[in-house]
Every structure is written in structure tokens, then in C-alpha cells.
Enzyme design. Structure first.
Site, PDB file in Angstrom:
ATOM      1  N   LYS A 126      47.927  37.592  56.855  1.00 40.15           N
ATOM      2  CA  LYS A 126      48.442  37.118  58.380  1.00 40.15           C
ATOM      3  C   LYS A 126      49.432  36.386  57.801  1.00 40.15           C
ATOM      4  O   LYS A 126      49.970  35.603  58.956  1.00 40.15           O
ATOM      5  CB  LYS A 126      47.339  34.905  57.551  1.00 40.15           C
ATOM      6  CG  LYS A 126      46.083  35.050  57.450  1.00 40.15           C
ATOM      7  CD  LYS A 126      45.278  33.728  56.947  1.00 40.15           C
ATOM      8  CE  LYS A 126      44.661  33.597  56.571  1.00 40.15           C
ATOM      9  NZ  LYS A 126      44.044  31.595  56.250  1.00 40.15           N
ATOM     10  N   ARG A 167      43.390  49.044  35.341  1.00 40.12           N
ATOM     11  CA  ARG A 167      43.908  48.464  33.426  1.00 40.12           C
ATOM     12  C   ARG A 167      44.965  46.785  33.160  1.00 40.12           C
ATOM     13  O   ARG A 167      44.802  46.246  32.871  1.00 40.12           O
ATOM     14  CB  ARG A 167      45.044  49.922  33.140  1.00 40.12           C
ATOM     15  CG  ARG A 167      43.964  50.473  31.467  1.00 40.12           C
ATOM     16  CD  ARG A 167      44.344  51.773  32.146  1.00 40.12           C
ATOM     17  NE  ARG A 167      44.963  52.341  33.872  1.00 40.12           N
ATOM     18  CZ  ARG A 167      44.080  53.131  34.110  1.00 40.12           C
ATOM     19  NH1 ARG A 167      42.866  53.307  33.942  1.00 40.12           N
ATOM     20  NH2 ARG A 167      43.892  53.508  35.407  1.00 40.12           N
ATOM     21  N   THR A 168      45.965  47.427  34.262  1.00 43.73           N
ATOM     22  CA  THR A 168      46.475  45.857  33.932  1.00 43.73           C
ATOM     23  C   THR A 168      46.139  44.691  34.810  1.00 43.73           C
ATOM     24  O   THR A 168      46.448  43.909  34.135  1.00 43.73           O
ATOM     25  CB  THR A 168      47.951  45.828  35.088  1.00 43.73           C
ATOM     26  OG1 THR A 168      48.524  47.733  35.271  1.00 43.73           O
ATOM     27  CG2 THR A 168      48.777  45.488  34.789  1.00 43.73           C
ATOM     28  N   HIS A 228      57.705  48.937  35.124  1.00 45.19           N
ATOM     29  CA  HIS A 228      55.893  48.543  34.877  1.00 45.19           C
ATOM     30  C   HIS A 228      56.422  48.228  33.493  1.00 45.19           C
ATOM     31  O   HIS A 228      55.968  48.731  32.263  1.00 45.19           O
ATOM     32  CB  HIS A 228      55.109  49.698  34.863  1.00 45.19           C
ATOM     33  CG  HIS A 228      53.941  49.123  35.339  1.00 45.19           C
ATOM     34  ND1 HIS A 228      53.772  47.543  34.191  1.00 45.19           N
ATOM     35  CD2 HIS A 228      52.536  49.684  34.967  1.00 45.19           C
ATOM     36  CE1 HIS A 228      52.226  48.053  34.819  1.00 45.19           C
ATOM     37  NE2 HIS A 228      51.508  49.060  35.105  1.00 45.19           N
ATOM     38  N   ARG A 234      51.590  42.338  41.118  1.00 44.48           N
ATOM     39  CA  ARG A 234      52.014  43.044  41.406  1.00 44.48           C
ATOM     40  C   ARG A 234      52.262  44.340  42.644  1.00 44.48           C
ATOM     41  O   ARG A 234      51.365  43.473  43.268  1.00 44.48           O
ATOM     42  CB  ARG A 234      50.781  43.877  40.792  1.00 44.48           C
ATOM     43  CG  ARG A 234      50.827  45.238  41.767  1.00 44.48           C
ATOM     44  CD  ARG A 234      49.644  46.723  40.798  1.00 44.48           C
ATOM     45  NE  ARG A 234      50.052  47.142  39.490  1.00 44.48           N
ATOM     46  CZ  ARG A 234      49.251  48.336  38.550  1.00 44.48           C
ATOM     47  NH1 ARG A 234      48.263  48.227  39.277  1.00 44.48           N
ATOM     48  NH2 ARG A 234      49.898  48.371  38.002  1.00 44.48           N
TER      49      ARG A 234
HETATM   50  N1   CP Z   1      48.686  51.458  33.743  1.00 43.49           N
HETATM   51  C1   CP Z   1      47.788  50.917  34.789  1.00 43.49           C
HETATM   52  O1   CP Z   1      48.961  50.256  35.455  1.00 43.49           O
HETATM   53  O2   CP Z   1      46.940  50.778  35.481  1.00 43.49           O
HETATM   54  P1   CP Z   1      46.877  50.341  35.873  1.00 43.49           P
HETATM   55  O3   CP Z   1      47.234  50.402  37.842  1.00 43.49           O
HETATM   56  O4   CP Z   1      45.147  50.521  36.470  1.00 43.49           O
HETATM   57  O5   CP Z   1      46.877  49.092  36.454  1.00 43.49           O
END
Ligand code: CP
Length: 306
Positions: free
Chosen positions: A83, A54-55, A132, A104
Site C-alpha cells: 500500500k 533456508r534463511t 548476506h 531480507r
Molecule cells: N542461502 C539462502 O539464502 O537461501 P534462501 O534464499 O533460500 O534463504
């Protein structure tokens, strides 16, 4: 480095700024054509050192729907991190190639460190079990659309409250809004970390911990389900023992309020049975869609375009 804003923790945004982002996202939904070229010739770098559906895809779709371009990687092994390149050097490189960065990382604090070296805005797209913030914006956008307000309800948070970074970020955000009661539903071993409990106590809000989802459901206006975070466990045995602690099934919703909103940041494993998906109270796929619109608003805002 540079004169720009980052989003590392949801508290980097004021409540007024969050309201502004929600207003922009509402306007995008109402009139998407108005926005379709606003990021023409702009580039978003998605640096994902940890898996995502999703993100990463919603950031990508967001930038594409704004007329911009996207570059990046979706696993550390396909970048020069494999590396031995540092986060700092990776971010400096991404700043050379892109106007804004979404990152991320499995290590708590990595996006914060990266932002110290970036010359463009850095968005934390999830750091370990920490925060998040764009999921929190997604959650707030969904609550706003479904409830018409950001305060004045009872919210239950259920599942892995210890490792669930979305829960930690959402609590930090909700503490700014009035008249919210919190029901924390988890096994003892997956309770909220003490520092989050302290935050709730210091804020003076009404909150309690319970062990039964069935008992909690009738009083809830919002139920925020979460997955048990397998990747954060130190041993597999503990995960297997705890993974099915709470499974929401359709019949459990019989005593629930008619206008209950069931949220989940997704991915789900088996904590929401498939038969809940058709219930009008299930909002989690709608929530994922809202993630695209609020990320469009955020990109515009951090680039100074709105
Ligand atoms: N909600 C969320 O962060 O989903 P993903 O880990 O798929 O990005």
C-alpha cells in the site's frame, strides 16, 4: 535508535565474536536441551520482502528451538508495503511487536536503513546483490566443523561472483584469517566486482581468476559453488547465455582431494548435478543445517542472553 547491536555486514562482528558464536553453536549441537527455553517469551519478526527457503525457515526453526515465537511475512505483497508503507515505518512497527528482527530486501542497504529506525536488533537476512552475513556465519560454521579451522587452505569460488552476495560477504570474513589462497572461477562477465578485487589486493592475499573449473579442482580444499543470480540480470538473454557456465558433475571430482569440502549457499538450479549429492565431499545440505545452529547462537548473542 536504542542501545543494541545489529548485524548488517559480517564486519560488524569481530573475529573474536565470530569465534564466540561458533562456540555457542557447537555447544547447542552438543546439548540442545540446555537451550530449549532460553528465548521463552521472546519474539522474532521475519520481514522478508524477497523469497527465501533456508534463511527464513532456519531463522524460524532457530527461534522455535530456543523456546521463542516468530511472526512476520514472506513477501512484500502480503505486507502494507504493497500500500506504499516505507521500510522505516515497517521496521518501527516490527520493533513494537518483536524483540529482534531478521529482514531480507531486494534493495542494497535497506536493512541498514531499517536499522536506523529500529529499537530492537536488526539482522540483515540478505540485501540485493550486497551482503548476506548470516549465510557467511553459516559458511564459517561449516568450514569450522569440516576442516577444524577457519584459515590455512585454498578455496575456490565458482559461478556468479558478480551478483553473488554470499561470495562478497564470505570474502570479507575470510580476509581476517591467515594463510588462505583464493581461486575465483567465473566467466568474464560474472567476475568479482572491482571493489571486491581491490579489497583482496589491499589485503595482500594470494588470489587469481581462472575460467576453468576442471583445471582448478585438484588444488582446492574447499569449493564454494554459486548459482547464477537470475533475479539480478537486466535482461533474460544474458542470463540464458551464462546460466550453464559451470556445472559440477561427479566425474569432475576424480582428481579432487579426498577431503575437499563442496559448499553451496543454495538454492541450486543446475550448477551441481544430482549425482554429486551422494559424494562424501558434498557438504551443502549439512551447511544448510549448520545455518540453523549458528542463527540460534546469533539470536542469543544479540538478545544479550549468551
Ligand atoms: N542461502 C539462502 O539464502 O537461501 P534462501 O534464499 O533460500 O534463504
Amino acid at each position: 535508535m536504542g542501545d543494541h547491536r545489529n548485524l548488517i555486514n559480517i564486519t560488524d562482528l569481530s573475529a573474536a565474536e565470530i569465534d564466540h558464536l561458533i562456540e555457542i553453536a557447537d555447544d547447542i549441537i552438543a546439548d540442545p536441551v540446555k537451550y530449549q527455553d532460553m528465548c521463552a517469551h521472546k519474539k522474532l519478526a521475519t520481514l522478508f520482502f524477497e523469497p527465501s527457503t533456508r534463511t527464513r525457515l532456519s531463522f524460524t526453526a532457530a527461534m522455535m528451538e530456543l523456546g521463542g515465537n516468530v511472526l512476520g511475512f514472506d513477501q512484500a505483497s502480503s505486507s502494507s508495503t504493497s500500500k506504499g508503507e516505507s521500510v522505516a515505518d515497517t521496521i518501527i512497527m516490527a520493533s513494537c511487536y518483536a524483540d529482534i528482527i531478521a529482514m531480507r530486501h531486494p534493495k542494497e542497504g535497506a536493512p541498514f536503513v531499517g536499522a536506523q529506525y529500529a529499537s530492537v536488533p536488526v539482522i540483515n537476512a540478505g540485501d540485493g546483490g550486497h551482503f548476506h552475513p548470516t549465510q557467511t556465519l553459516t559458511d564459517l560454521m561449516t568450514i569450522h566443523r569440516k576442516k577444524g579451522r577457519l584459515g590455512g587452505y585454498t578455496i575456490g569460488m565458482c559461478g556468479d561472483l558478480k551478483f553473488g552476495r554470499t561470495v562478497h560477504s564470505l570474502i570479507n570474513a575470510l580476509l581476517r584469517y591467515d594463510d588462505i589462497k583464493y581461486v575465483m572461477i567465473s566467466p568474464e562477465e560474472l567476475e568479482l566486482p572491482d571493489y571486491i578485487k581491490d579489497t583482496l589486493d589491499e589485503a595482500g592475499v594470494e588470489w587469481k581468476e581462472v575460467r576453468s573449473l576442471d583445471e582448478a579442482i585438484p588444488e582446492l580444499d574447499i569449493l564454494y559453488m554459486t548459482r547464477v543470480q537470475r533475479e539480478r540480470f537486466f535482461n533474460e538473454e544474458d542470463y540464458i547465455r551464462l546460466k550453464d557456465s559451470f556445472i559440477l558433475r561427479r566425474e569432475m571430482l576424480d582428481p579432487a582431494k579426498e577431503d575437499l569440502a563442496i559448499l553451496h549457499p543454495l538454492p541450486r538450479v543446475n550448477e551441481i548435478a544430482k549425482d554429486v549429492d551422494d559424494d562424501p565431499r558434498a557438504c551443502y545440505f549439512y551447511q544448510a543445517l549448520m545455518g540453523k545452529y549458528i542463527r540460534m547462537a546469533l539470536i542469543l548473542y544479540l538478545l544479550g542472553l549468551k
